[in-house]
Structure formats: C-alpha cells, structure tokens
Enzyme design. Structure first.
Site: not given
Ligand code: DCP
Ligand code: CA
Ligand code: CA
Length: 966
Positions: A244, A344
């Site tokens: 992420d 992500e």
C-alpha cells in the site's frame, strides 16, 4: 492575544472573541484568494445575514467577501451597515428597526451588474415579510381594523407556507444566479464529462471496475504465461503481502513540487478549499499527520491544527499512471494478485518475506514514491501487518501477534460491529479469543461468527481473488444536478448515456436491461446544505427490458428519457439521475453469470453484498476508509438503515465531523452507518435476519412446475418473497389464466423511500429493490414496453383503496392452494396492506419507524412508537427522539471547538417548544443525551450543556412549578 490558545472554563467572552478572530482569519484567506478581477463593489459595507436566506447564508457570505465587503458573524450595532434577510419575524422587525434591512437580491443583482445598486429598492417591505409593514412605519396595532389584521394573518401564513414549500424553480433560479454554480451544474453542457474528470469519490469508488479493467487486462495479457489461470496449492507456506502506498495522493502530488517536500501537505480541491473550509482532505503527508491532520478531515479543522498546511490539487491522471506502474512491478513479483484499490494490492509470492525489500526498492525506483508492505501467512495477517509497517517500512505478522490488535483493526469489522462487540465486553482481539464460537454465531450469524472466531486465532483461508465478473455498468450523478428546462435534462441524459455506453464498450459488454434511477428533492425542503449537493430526496426507479442487448448511446438515452419523462416530474425538482445497465452479455452473446435464487424455503436468497449503487464495487467500498464510505453514502443517497444514534463512547472513534456547516444549514442530516462495511466482507447469505429479495426474479433458474412445488414451503417464506414467487408462477401460467391482477409489491421492511410514485400505466420500483419480470423474453408486441406495463395495472391502490383486499396474483394459482393457506396468506397480505396504508398517511412516522424496526431487527427488539401529532416541536424537521439525538450528535461532532450561537438558539427554541407543549419526556431525554455526549467535549460544550439544562429546568419550573429530573 492568541485566538487559538486554550480558554478557561466558562470564559464565554474569551470564547466569543477567539471565535470571531478565527472566523476573521478564515475570511482573510478568502479575501486574499479573491482575484483582483472581481469588482470590489461591497467595499466599506459591513453586512450581517439574518436567518434562512436564499441563496443560502454560506453563499452570500462568500460573495460578500470576494466582492470586498465585510461579513459580520454577529450583530454588533456599531459595525453593521446592512442586514440581509429573506423573511423577518415580528420580533426581529422590532429589533432591526434602526437598520437597513435588505433582500438578498440586492447583493446578487449588484454582483450581476458589477455595481452597488441602491439598497432601498430592495428593502424588505410588507409583502416580503411575515408582517405587512415594517414596525417603524406601522401604526398602533389596536388601530388596525380587524379585517386588515385577519388579512395580515393570512398573509403571514402564506409566507410561512412558501418558506415551508419552496418551489424547485425558485430554488434553482436563486442557485443558478451565481455564476460559479451555473458553470458547475447540469445546466452547463459537458457537465457529465467535467464531473467525472474531477470527482474524487467517483474515481475512488469506481476504480476497481473502471481503471482496473484496463490495467489488469493489459497486464494479464503481458504476463500471460505467469499469472493467468494459475492456481496455486496452499501447502501451509503461504506468503501474502499487502502492498500500500504511503499517503498516495499527497506523495504523487509532491513529485512535481519538491519545494514542499519537507512541509505539511494535503490534497484537496484547492479552489473550493479557499472559499469553503468544509472541503475534505483526501490525503496528507506524514509531516501533516504529526501535527494531527488526518485524511478525510475538513480543511478548516486541519488548518487549525496545522496553520502552515500547504494544500495541493488533485491530479487523477497521475494517480492512474503511477497506479499502472505499481501494478506492473507487482506482476513481476507475484504468483497471485488481488487488486484492492488504486494504491493497494494483495499479492502472493513464492519467495520469502525478504522479497518485500526488493518490491519496495523497485517501486521507489520506478515511481519515486514509498510503499509499505505488510507480510503474513494469510490476507488477514498481511493487512494487519501493514498497520505496523507504515510509513515506508515492512513488517511480518505471525498468527500469535493478532492479539495485539483491537477488534476494529480486523478487516471487515466496521463501526457497527465494533460497538456490538464492545457491548459484549470485547474490545481487542485478546478478548475476542475468549469468546465461544456459539456465542459469536448467535450474535453475528453462523458465517460472520465463524469468521470472527477464526480471525481471533489468526486463521484466514481466503484465497486471493483475481477478478470477478461484472454484473452491471452504470453512471449516477447526484451532485450539481439542477435543471431549468426539459431541454437541459434531455441533454444531460444524453451525456450520461454516452458515459454508460463508453463504459460498456471498454469492457466489451452489452446489456439487456436499462434502469433509470432518479432522486427528486423532497418537496417540503429547501436548498441542500452542501453546495450543489442533492439534499434530502426521495428516490424512484424504473426499468425496461430490451429484446436485444445494447451498448449504443442513443438507444440508452432514448429509453432513459422515455422513462424519465413518464414520471412527469418537474425537471426543476430533479437532484440526481443514474442509468444502470444489467443483464450483461459479452459481445459474443453469452450471458454473464447471474446470481440465483435458491428455491429451498429455509435457505435464503444470496443478496448482493449490500444496496450500493451498482457502479460502486462493494469490495472497493469495503476497503475505503469509513469517512469516505460515509461521504459516498451521502453522495449516492444510500440511506441504508443505520444503527442507533451513536453513544458518547462511539463518538470517540468518530474523528470526522459530518460537516462544519452551521446546524441551521444542515437540512439533510441522515443516518449513516458503517454496517455496510461489515456486510461487504462477511457474506450475509446466511444471516439470521429476514432476507431481502433484491434479485429480480427474471434471473431465476427455471422454476419447478407448480405441481411439484411444496405449498407449505410458501408459508415459510417471508411475505414479500412469497408474493414474488406466486407472481412468478402467475407470469408462467401452468394453466390458462383468466385474470390478470395488477402487481402490488408491498414495501419491504427495509424500504428507504417515503413516497411511492404511481404512474397510471407503469409500476415503479424502489431503489435497491427490483421488480418482477418474466423469465421468457418479451413477445414481439411487448418489445419496448416497461416490464410492468405487461401487467396493465389498475389505478393506484393508495389513492383508491379497494374495499376488499384481493390477492395480487393470479386466481388460477390462488385456487390451487389449500383453504387454510389461503387464509393465512390473506391475513399476511392484509396486514401488509394495512401497514402500507398507515405508513403512507404519515411519512415522518414511517421514517422513524423504519429506522427503529431496522435496528430492532439486529437487536431482536421490537419497538412500537406512537404516531406523532401534527404540531410536534421539531429540531431541523425531526421530532422522533432518536432523530433529534442524531442531529445533536452530529452538531456536537461538527463543531469540536464549540457551538455557533445561532445554532444554540435553534436548539433552545426547540427545547422550550417541547416544554411548552408538555413534551417533558423528550425535553428530558434530549437534555440527558446532550449532557452525556458533551462530557468528553471540552469546557465550551460542557458549559453550553449546563446552560441548556438550567434554562430548560427554569422553564419547566416557571410553567409547571416542578423541576426537571435530569
Ligand atoms: N482517499 C480520499 N479520501 C479519504 C481517504 C483516501 O480521497 N478520506 C484517497 C486519497 C488517498 C488514497 O485514496 O491517497 C489512498 O487511500 P489510503 O487510505 O490508502 O490513504 P493514503 O494512501 O493517503 O495514506 P496511508 O499512508 O495511510 O495509506
Ligand atoms: Ca495508502
Ligand atoms: Ca490504500
């Protein structure tokens, strides 16, 4: 003096002085931002705005400031040169007799003509106000003949009525008189395109279905040998990584702004942020976070925490490009990949956890941005690990470590579930570990209970999901929708259809069903408090089945327009429109999988994960931060039932105020909930509550012949589903049928909508529910008709209730049922019908009740509330105590520093009204709640609570000669 310094207990004077200083600071920013090109026509004027105005106060304030005027928050005799008001009460008239009281049109017309127009041509005269003349012109009241007084009263009532029932046309004219608004609403050609290129919520919520389709498709082709179709066996040595970006939008924005690298930075709508401190921060860097700034915070609040915060604009194209590079790198390392969002992804690798360093280095090298990597033997632990890895790090989380987290950290556990667990004494995973499986299952249902049980032990066997088949494609807009003419609505729909068509083409699909979703402003309500928002609305929808699947923009536009105009709504009342295409087929003609309804009476339908608009990918939704979810829910009018008004305890978790608009401008506070997040992760297909039939029966598998259906199983079905099953058999008649009864769907218990719209020859479905359709393709004569036109319904049952209650399905089917069953079904049906009629009689009652019932469904408590009387005191239109609490809660949350005095006035007025109308119970409940919620809220709120309590208590004493027990 430092206006941002702490204030002493009960020091109201300092509070007010500070408050004014802060407000003045905000104005300075505004002034500085106003370009020199704007004529400073209000220079030297000092203006105060009184009460409800149209355009709203916030807009007038903005205009005054950018045109050089001085805006006064409080009426100070020596300073104010003019008062702006749309309407004045008698008391205010007396109070303002020494001022120049002028209509808002004075400002707006002056702006348009770029010069200050004479104020006295806009002064408030008899017909604009609640009284005939201004008090200083008024003769002694006793001398006014009775007739005249009567007339005056009638006029007052009319003015009040106009204020209560504002016309769409008038509202829009006011709103659109502001050039910025004209430019940013649907009256402007090309609005749809502009909207989609700048809407952050659109980008976030549709990312997976729109952008992903492109990126993943391309990468799948490029890495064909490696990724595609490869199924790994899980032999206990899984390594899952959750990758992420750190402060994604902010980091990307800093790439071209190296001079800001060491400063606190936030991404927001820069232009809007200058004039509207309630503008949201999408992402902020870690320097800003150290000062207490958070994603989702309002600019105003953030600047208070961090005055040197630098605000930079959105750059969606760059996010997309960086995202593409990010995925490209991940494809090089991953065995399996599950895209989660724009910044992500989850990957499964065959190497060891050291690979995370390589991944981070490679992404840094290719994007100049930092990612953090959470690593674990499964998705759960990888996601938890990311929390420890951030920023710019990596972390491995073993199953034992799961106990270090709190339950709200677990993926899929939203606020509602956290609260429920808290009430069971469970706040962290260590507590959860002590819970027995049956306890969890009885509280959360077998499936959710099981997952929680496993999560507490660090167990999560979910595989990574590469891609899911699209079920629908749509485009919905509910911001900036304002029309003056049918022509504008037509053009807008064409643009929207064009957008939908493009999306269909991009995924190489065509659809066989077109659904139009409409938001129409609630007629008694004024302008939305959020600038160009949809405000309070009722939703309507209608759909049409096509014989041949289409992706053609003109075809979609034509059908959508036909449906829109069949409602015969005034276009000035429209606030949101959406086109949704379902029953998708690939270009080769094969239908995509549809969810199927199980026929077993004990097994429930598998509803779509939630009632989100189809364009929002539920999984992406579940991954979004709660504040974005709530914003989306407001924007898309997903008014799905929420939990009870939050308790003070929960208030601590909720860091983001609903809005920093003054309370009196908040006309559409709605219940919001993060329950939806729980649902999205935890499949509710076997939840213990009553099932919601959201799938159209058109997508049923071929149904068994009537003769083979066990009739007793019908009784086991909930009434709404039973009717649909019976109706389905009616449309597939086993024997020749003589009658065709109109289809009457009873409102589902989950129903959100207040008004049913009944068009003489079509039926309208409620948002989130679908209506009946025949499995068979329509006969040639039926082509192009809406589905329920096939049923040729009679007049609206609401306007012409039939004396005897008839079953809404075919009699041939009906007659085959045993008499006892007929009686039972009849009784159910009658109950539904009566409930429906009762509900229609009182919109407000229904809303409150639905909320309670929905809540009751989860807590297994049934609460019956009495029908409120017509003249019950209301706080912003709310009289049910639950709603009032909600309003109070949101108000307190929205103003962390303390209340605006005018908002306190609104609440005081409401409480005194309660006392006057002998509604002491509600007064007491409201005061107690207020007292409770403000306990954690600092001295200003505390003393406000104390004052309110004292004042109510005094009023009770004066009127009833007894004190208030709280
Ligand atoms: N986003 C947004 N509004 C929010 C939260 C997020 O528009 N309230 C957008 C901007 C974020 C992006 O989504 O940059 C990714 O969201 P994350 O939750 O991953 O947040 P960040 O990447 O900004 O920060 P973190 O370092 O916590 O991941
Ligand atoms: Ca991130
Ligand atoms: Ca993220």
């Amino acid at each position: 003096m430092d206006p941002y310094g702490a204030i002493q207990f009960s020091d109201w004077k300092t509070y007010m002085t500070n408050k004014q200083a802060k407000l003045k600071d905000q104005e300075k920013i505004l002034e500085e931002s106003s370009s020199q090109a704007v004529p400073q026509i209000f220079n030297g004027l000092s203006i105060y705005i009184n009460g409800y105005t149209n355009p709203p106060q916030s807009e007038l304030r903005r205009q005054i400031i950018i045109h050089g005027g001085d805006y006064q928050h409080y009426l100070k005799k020596s300073n104010v040169t003019h008062i702006i008001a749309s309407n004045l009460t008698q008391a205010k008239c007396n109070e303002f007799r020494a001022y120049k009281v002028v209509k808002p049109e004075w400002l707006m017309d002056s702006i348009r003509q770029k010069q200050l127009l004479p104020w006295n041509e806009y002064r408030i005269t008899g017909k604009d106000t609640a009284q005939k003349e201004l008090p200083f012109q008024q003769a002694n009241k006793q001398q006014i003949p009775q007739q005249q007084q009567k007339q005056q009263k009638l006029q007052e009532e009319k003015v009040e009525e106009d204020m209560e029932n504002p016309q769409g046309k008038v509202l829009n004219a006011n709103l659109l008189s502001v050039p910025w608004n004209r430019e940013n609403t649907s009256v402007n050609p090309g609005f749809v395109k502009k909207y989609y290129s700048s809407s952050r919520l659109h980008h976030l919520s549709t990312w997976k279905s729109e952008i992903k389709a492109e990126i993943i498709k391309k990468l799948d082709e490029k890495f064909a040998v490696k990724g595609k179709g490869k199924k790994r066996k899980y032999d206990g040595t899984r390594i899952v990584m959750h990758v992420d970006f750190d402060c994604f939008f902010a980091s990307v924005g800093l790439l071209d702004r190296p001079h800001l690298k060491d400063k606190p930075v936030a991404v927001s709508h820069v232009q809007q942020a200058k004039v509207d401190s309630s503008s949201d921060i999408a992402s902020c860097n870690y320097i800003a976070r150290a000062a207490g700034v958070r994603n989702g915070m309002h600019i105003g609040a953030a600047k208070q925490k961090c005055p040197e915060l630098q605000v930079i604009p959105y750059e969606f194209d760059k996010y997309k490009a960086i995202s593409e590079t990010f995925y490209e790198v991940l494809y090089e390392f991953a065995q399996e990949i599950e895209p989660v969002s724009v910044d992500e992804a989850l990957i499964e690798v065959s190497g060891d956890s050291l690979m995370a360093t390589d991944i981070r280095n490679r992404i840094r090298e290719k994007t100049q941005c930092e990612v953090s990597v959470g690593i674990g033997p499964n998705i759960l632990l990888a996601k938890l690990a990311t929390k420890k890895a951030k920023p710019a790090g990596q972390y491995y989380c073993s199953p034992e470590q799961v106990q270090q987290f709190s339950v709200s950290d677990l993926p899929g556990v939203g606020r509602a579930m956290t609260v429920k667990l808290e009430n069971m004494g469970v706040s962290n995973v260590a507590d959860l570990l002590k819970m027995k499986l049956p306890t969890l299952q009885s509280s959360f249902g077998p499936k959710k209970g099981q997952i929680l049980y496993e999560f507490a032990r660090g167990i999560d066997e979910r595989p990574l999901k590469h891609e899911q088949e699209r079920q629908s494609v749509s485009a919905d807009i509910s911001w900036g929708v304002r029309f003056e003419t049918d022509e504008q609505a037509k053009r807008f729909m064409e643009e929207l259809a064009d957008e939908v068509s493009k999306r269909l083409l991009s995924i190489e699909r065509k659809g066989k069903r077109i659904t139009l979703n409409i938001l129409r402003r609630r007629l008694a309500v004024g302008e939305a408090w959020k600038r160009l928002g949809h405000g309070e609305c009722d939703s309507f929808s209608k759909s049409i089945a096509l014989a041949i699947a289409t992706d053609d923009s003109e075809t979609i536009a034509q059908h959508s327009l036909d449906m829109l105009f069949s409602f015969k709504f005034d276009v000035t009342d429209l606030r949101g429109l959406g086109i949704n295409i379902t029953k998708l087929e690939s270009h080769h003609g094969n239908e995509t999988k549809q969810q199927k309804l199980s026929f077993s009476p004990t097994k429930e339908t598998s509803p779509p994960p939630n009632n989100l608009p189809p364009e929002i990918d539920p999984e992406v939704f579940a991954e979004l931060p709660p504040d974005v979810q709530e914003e989306l829910k407001r924007q898309y009018n997903i008014s799905e039932p929420g939990p009870l008004p939050p308790s003070p305890k929960r208030a601590e978790n909720n860091t983001r105020p609903l809005s920093s608009q003054p309370l009196h401008e908040q006309q559409n506070l709605r219940t919001t909930s993060t329950e939806i997040q729980d649902i999205a992760i935890f499949d509710t297909s076997s939840s213990p509550s009553e099932p919601i039939l959201t799938q159209p029966l058109a997508s049923l598998p071929d149904i068994p012949p009537w003769s083979q259906l066990d009739p007793t199983s019908l009784l086991a079905l909930p009434e709404s589903m039973r009717q649909q099953v019976l109706q389905l058999y009616s449309t597939n008649p086993p024997s020749k049928s003589k009658y065709n009864y109109p289809v009457q769907l009873p409102p589902a218990p989950q129903q959100q909508q207040r008004h049913h719209h009944h068009h003489p020859d079509t039926k309208v479905s409620i948002r989130g529910r679908t209506r009946l359709a025949s499995k068979r393709s329509p006969s040639p004569t039926m082509k192009g008709t809406t589905l329920t036109q096939m049923f040729n319904p009679k007049k609206s049952p609401h306007r012409h209730p039939s004396p005897e209650i008839r079953p809404p399905w075919e009699s041939s089917i009906w007659n085959e049922l045993p008499a006892s069953m007929q009686a039972e079904i009849q009784a159910d049906h009658r109950r539904e019908q009566l409930a429906r009629e009762r509900n229609i009689r009182n919109d407000h009652f229904r809303e409150a009740r639905t909320k309670l019932m929905d809540n009751a469904a989860s807590t297994a408590k049934i609460i019956d509330i009495p029908l409120p009387s017509q003249n019950e005191p209301k706080l912003l239109g709310n009289s049910a105590i639950e709603d009032v609490r909600q309003v109070l809660y949101q108000w307190i949350e929205a103003f962390p520093a303390g209340p605006e005095p005018e908002d306190v006035d609104v609440v005081v007025k409401y409480l005194l009204e309660l006392v006057k109308t002998k509604n002491l119970e509600n007064a007491q409940l409201a005061i107690m709640y207020f007292d409770d919620v403000t306990k954690q809220k600092g001295t200003v709120w505390r003393s406000c609570a104390k004052n309110l309590k004292q004042m109510v208590s005094d009023a009770v004493k004066a009127l009833y000669n007894c004190g208030l027990r709280c």
